[in-house]
Enzyme design. Structure first.
Site, PDB file in Angstrom:
ATOM      1  N   VAL A 108       0.838  -1.193   0.000  1.00 29.17           N
ATOM      2  CA  VAL A 108       0.000   0.000   0.000  1.00 29.17           C
ATOM      3  C   VAL A 108       0.878   1.249   0.000  1.00 29.17           C
ATOM      4  CG1 VAL A 108      -1.773   1.279   1.262  1.00 29.17           C
ATOM      5  CG2 VAL A 108      -1.781  -1.221   1.296  1.00 29.17           C
ATOM      6  N   CYS A 109       0.572   2.172  -0.900  1.00 24.47           N
ATOM      7  CA  CYS A 109       1.279   3.450  -0.958  1.00 24.47           C
ATOM      8  C   CYS A 109       0.395   4.507  -0.299  1.00 24.47           C
ATOM      9  CB  CYS A 109       1.587   3.828  -2.408  1.00 24.47           C
ATOM     10  SG  CYS A 109       2.522   5.348  -2.542  1.00 24.47           S
ATOM     11  N   LEU A 110       0.669   4.759   0.962  1.00 22.55           N
ATOM     12  CA  LEU A 110      -0.054   5.770   1.731  1.00 22.55           C
ATOM     13  C   LEU A 110       1.004   6.534   2.520  1.00 22.55           C
ATOM     14  CD1 LEU A 110      -2.857   6.873   2.626  1.00 22.55           C
ATOM     15  CD2 LEU A 110      -2.802   5.180   4.466  1.00 22.55           C
TER      16      LEU A 110
END
Length: 181
Positions: A108-110
């Site tokens: 996840v790219c957060l």
């Protein structure tokens, strides 16, 4: 509901009775207990603990009620490190999803899970951040570059790809399992 005070009271009672506490409660366990106790999740999110004694590992289900991913069910696994909140939780998406900010391996790219993490943030912040990714996918910071390119170039095609993947279809050579509720 897990109560932070009940953990402290249990420890004091064990010590008063002359019993050795079962195990020392870490700072991460105390903080995660507080975070979980203070959760204020939207109705589209739900947590599940496989082991009620292990608050550092749990799952989150997000069922968006609007946007491209409306009607889907997405499961995330949280692994909270022993030095939490000084490091963010590790979050993986267990549901394969066609999304610019989630790759096919579930990474996840957060930003708050990476460089923008601060100890004042909590699990609630992460949950709202993940929910926001489904409402507003960010093609400018992608892990899945192909999905990001389609979103930038042709929103209608992106919407069709999302729907096809959520129904259990193919996007290119990748087969997605159905994740509709």
């Amino acid at each position: 509901m897990i109560r932070l005070s009940s953990m402290k009271e249990q420890k004091k009672a064990e010590e008063a009775a002359g019993n050795q506490p079962k195990s020392k409660v870490s700072a991460a366990q105390l903080r995660i207990a507080k975070d979980i106790n203070d959760l204020d999740m939207p109705p589209t999110c739900q947590t599940a603990f496989e082991n009620r004694d292990d608050l550092l590992n749990f799952k989150l289900q997000i069922c968006p009620d609007q946007g491209y991913y409306q009607g889907g069910r997405f499961i995330f696994r949280f692994k909270v490190p022993q030095i939490y909140p000084h490091e963010p939780p590790k979050v993986k998406c267990e549901t394969q999803v066609y999304h610019p900010n989630i790759d096919l391996d579930g990474n996840v790219c957060l930003n708050i899970l990476r460089e923008d993490w601060k100890p004042v943030l909590n699990i609630n912040s992460v949950i709202y951040g993940l929910q926001f990714l489904f409402l507003e996918p960010n093609p400018d910071d992608p892990l899945n570059k192909e999905a990001a390119d389609v979103l930038k170039r042709d929103k209608r095609q992106y919407e069709q790809n999302v729907y096809r993947s959520m129904r259990g279809g193919y996007i290119g050579n990748t087969h997605f399992r159905s994740c509709l509720k």
